[in-house]
Design a protein around this motif. Structure first.
Motif, PDB file in Angstrom:
ATOM      1  N   LEU A 197       0.824  -1.207   0.000  1.00 25.94           N
ATOM      2  CA  LEU A 197       0.000   0.000   0.000  1.00 25.94           C
ATOM      3  C   LEU A 197       0.860   1.259   0.000  1.00 25.94           C
ATOM      4  CD1 LEU A 197      -2.386  -1.932   0.375  1.00 25.94           C
ATOM      5  CD2 LEU A 197      -3.349  -0.275   1.983  1.00 25.94           C
ATOM      6  N   GLU A 201       0.453   3.978  -2.923  1.00 29.19           N
ATOM      7  CA  GLU A 201       0.101   5.363  -2.621  1.00 29.19           C
ATOM      8  C   GLU A 201       1.124   6.346  -3.168  1.00 29.19           C
ATOM      9  OE1 GLU A 201      -2.397   4.479   1.507  1.00 29.19           O
ATOM     10  OE2 GLU A 201      -0.430   5.451   1.624  1.00 29.19           O
ATOM     11  N   LEU A 217      -0.399  -1.455   8.733  1.00 29.96           N
ATOM     12  CA  LEU A 217      -0.652  -0.314   7.853  1.00 29.96           C
ATOM     13  C   LEU A 217      -0.697   1.030   8.566  1.00 29.96           C
ATOM     14  CD1 LEU A 217      -3.470  -1.975   5.698  1.00 29.96           C
ATOM     15  CD2 LEU A 217      -1.006  -1.897   5.229  1.00 29.96           C
ATOM     16  N   ASP A 218      -0.741   1.032   9.889  1.00 33.69           N
ATOM     17  CA  ASP A 218      -0.941   2.279  10.644  1.00 33.69           C
ATOM     18  C   ASP A 218       0.314   2.631  11.437  1.00 33.69           C
ATOM     19  OD1 ASP A 218      -1.778   4.390  12.159  1.00 33.69           O
ATOM     20  OD2 ASP A 218      -3.433   3.339  13.144  1.00 33.69           O
ATOM     21  N   ALA A 265      -2.277   3.821   6.162  1.00 31.27           N
ATOM     22  CA  ALA A 265      -3.672   3.877   6.588  1.00 31.27           C
ATOM     23  C   ALA A 265      -4.257   5.278   6.482  1.00 31.27           C
ATOM     24  CB  ALA A 265      -3.797   3.370   8.029  1.00 31.27           C
ATOM     25  N   HIS A 266      -3.407   6.305   6.509  1.00 29.13           N
ATOM     26  CA  HIS A 266      -3.885   7.679   6.599  1.00 29.13           C
ATOM     27  C   HIS A 266      -3.683   8.490   5.321  1.00 29.13           C
ATOM     28  CE1 HIS A 266      -3.210   6.386  10.779  1.00 29.13           C
ATOM     29  NE2 HIS A 266      -4.318   7.075  11.003  1.00 29.13           N
ATOM     30  N   VAL A 268      -4.794   7.513   1.907  1.00 26.71           N
ATOM     31  CA  VAL A 268      -5.413   6.603   0.950  1.00 26.71           C
ATOM     32  C   VAL A 268      -5.911   7.300  -0.313  1.00 26.71           C
ATOM     33  CG1 VAL A 268      -6.114   5.034   2.794  1.00 26.71           C
ATOM     34  CG2 VAL A 268      -7.689   6.836   2.045  1.00 26.71           C
ATOM     35  N   THR A 302      -5.092  -2.238  12.270  1.00 25.57           N
ATOM     36  CA  THR A 302      -4.608  -1.308  11.242  1.00 25.57           C
ATOM     37  C   THR A 302      -5.379  -1.475   9.940  1.00 25.57           C
ATOM     38  OG1 THR A 302      -2.840  -2.625  10.187  1.00 25.57           O
ATOM     39  CG2 THR A 302      -2.319  -1.579  12.295  1.00 25.57           C
ATOM     40  N   THR A 306      -7.560   1.483   8.113  1.00 23.45           N
ATOM     41  CA  THR A 306      -7.442   1.761   6.679  1.00 23.45           C
ATOM     42  C   THR A 306      -8.805   1.693   6.000  1.00 23.45           C
ATOM     43  OG1 THR A 306      -5.235   0.754   6.735  1.00 23.45           O
ATOM     44  CG2 THR A 306      -6.229   1.099   4.569  1.00 23.45           C
ATOM     45  N   ASN A 309     -10.832   4.775   6.672  1.00 19.19           N
ATOM     46  CA  ASN A 309     -10.379   5.933   5.902  1.00 19.19           C
ATOM     47  C   ASN A 309     -10.711   5.790   4.418  1.00 19.19           C
ATOM     48  OD1 ASN A 309      -9.405   7.235   8.182  1.00 19.19           O
ATOM     49  ND2 ASN A 309      -7.371   6.330   7.996  1.00 19.19           N
TER      50      ASN A 309
END
Length: 355
Positions: A197, A201, A217-218, A265-266, A268, A302, A306, A309
């Motif tokens: 991810l 991104e 992911l976080d 996660a933040h 996206v 996490t 995701t 979000n």
């Protein structure tokens, strides 16, 4: 000029030899020459240190090694060679050298390696009947698929540049790929789920699909920060060890800006328009294999962050939240790095690519 055979014995020997050769050549048991893996040429900042070789007699998966100035000296797990990055490629079971194929990049977890036998099994099983090339690049035991901000004595550890700016064009130049965004996907497990991810991104121009199997992911989550920093100081994650600030800088406020900025996660928004898939268990019975149970349970948090979000951004996605695994795959109990769970994840992701 003619040669006259002197005796009947000489004529008989020639006849017997001729018949023997004819029988051998006509026998159904004569094996054709085994197919050779491709040979790769240097390029895009990569030097081929070991040409491709098949890993077994099935002639689907081969491994080769490269050197790069972006990560000239990765920290090493047992058996890894200094300066050599192994890359594993799995071809379709019905590979046609005259055809071109889409590609998925599969990023391994921690502390794992691309040439681990279980990674090969997962990929080959999932892609047996699919026209898809899978590439597994080395991510080191603790590379975290990032350009490190403070590598110190380890020297440059620019994993993101290595993979996105060097490996991808190198693969497209040396294999029969369809070198377009629409035909390129990225997926990973655990640390590799973070990487998949993270890369998607940062470079939405490269990928049309991205998936995370139990990824952390976080990076704003204190438990994930603790897990990441633990990999940096643990010799089991590779030697030599490095400082806790090596990859993302200090993990504490107010010096944690890089951690916040690099948290998949933040961030996206740039995933819009891709096929996105998240897979996670809940750890199952916490009294059985408790370490892997807790790791999966925390990774699940996490994935849910995701998903929240993605929903807020109105970005479609798939979430397989399979709990204790009992309804997901035989042998899956919802633990982290459990092969039956990851196999089912990969099976589903590959089907999603072709939906």
């Amino acid at each position: 000029m003619s040669i006259r055979l002197r005796t009947a014995a000489e004529r008989g020997t020639i006849l017997l030899t001729t018949l023997t050769i004819a029988l051998v050549l006509s026998s159904p048991y004569v094996r054709a020459a085994e197919p050779a893996p491709p040979r790769f040429a240097d390029g895009f900042g990569l030097t081929v240190t070991d040409q491709p070789r098949w890993v077994d007699g099935n002639h689907r998966t081969f491994v080769f090694s490269v050197a790069t100035d972006q990560v000239p000296a990765p920290t090493l797990l047992a058996g890894q060679e200094p300066g050599k990055h192994k890359i594993v490629v799995t071809l379709p079971a019905t590979y046609d050298p005259s055809a071109r194929y889409p590609v998925q990049y599969y990023l391994h977890g921690h502390p794992d390696r691309p040439d681990a036998a279980w990674n090969q099994r997962v990929v080959e099983n999932a892609t047996r009947d699919v026209g898809l090339i899978t590439v597994q690049p080395n991510g080191s035991g603790r590379g975290w698929y990032s350009n490190w901000v403070n590598p110190g004595a380890a020297g440059p550890q620019n994993w993101e540049t290595f993979h996105l700016d060097q490996v991808i064009p190198f693969v497209d130049a040396n294999l029969n790929t369809i070198a377009t965004r629409a035909s390129r996907a990225i997926v990973g497990h655990s640390m590799g789920g973070f990487g998949a991810l993270h890369y998607a991104e940062h470079r939405p121009d490269l990928f049309s699909a991205a998936g995370s199997f139990s990824g952390g992911l976080d990076l704003r989550n204190s438990e994930i920060r603790a897990a990441v920093t633990a990999t940096l100081v643990n010799p089991a994650s590779g030697t030599p060890t490095v400082g806790v600030d090596a990859i993302f800088g200090p993990p504490v406020w107010p010096f944690d800006g890089v951690w916040n900025a690099q948290s998949p996660a933040h961030h996206v928004a740039s995933l819009r328009g891709m096929k996105i898939a998240l897979y996670t268990g809940n750890g199952g019975d916490l009294t059985v294999n408790p370490i892997q149970a807790v790791l999966e349970n925390r990774a699940r948090e996490t994935a849910l962050t995701t998903a929240t979000n993605l929903t807020a951004a109105n970005i479609p996605f798939h979430l397989s939240d399979y709990g204790d695994g009992s309804g997901w795959a035989p042998g899956c109990t919802g633990k982290h790095a459990e092969e039956p769970c990851v196999q089912a994840d990969m099976n589903h992701f590959v089907r999603l690519l072709h939906a």
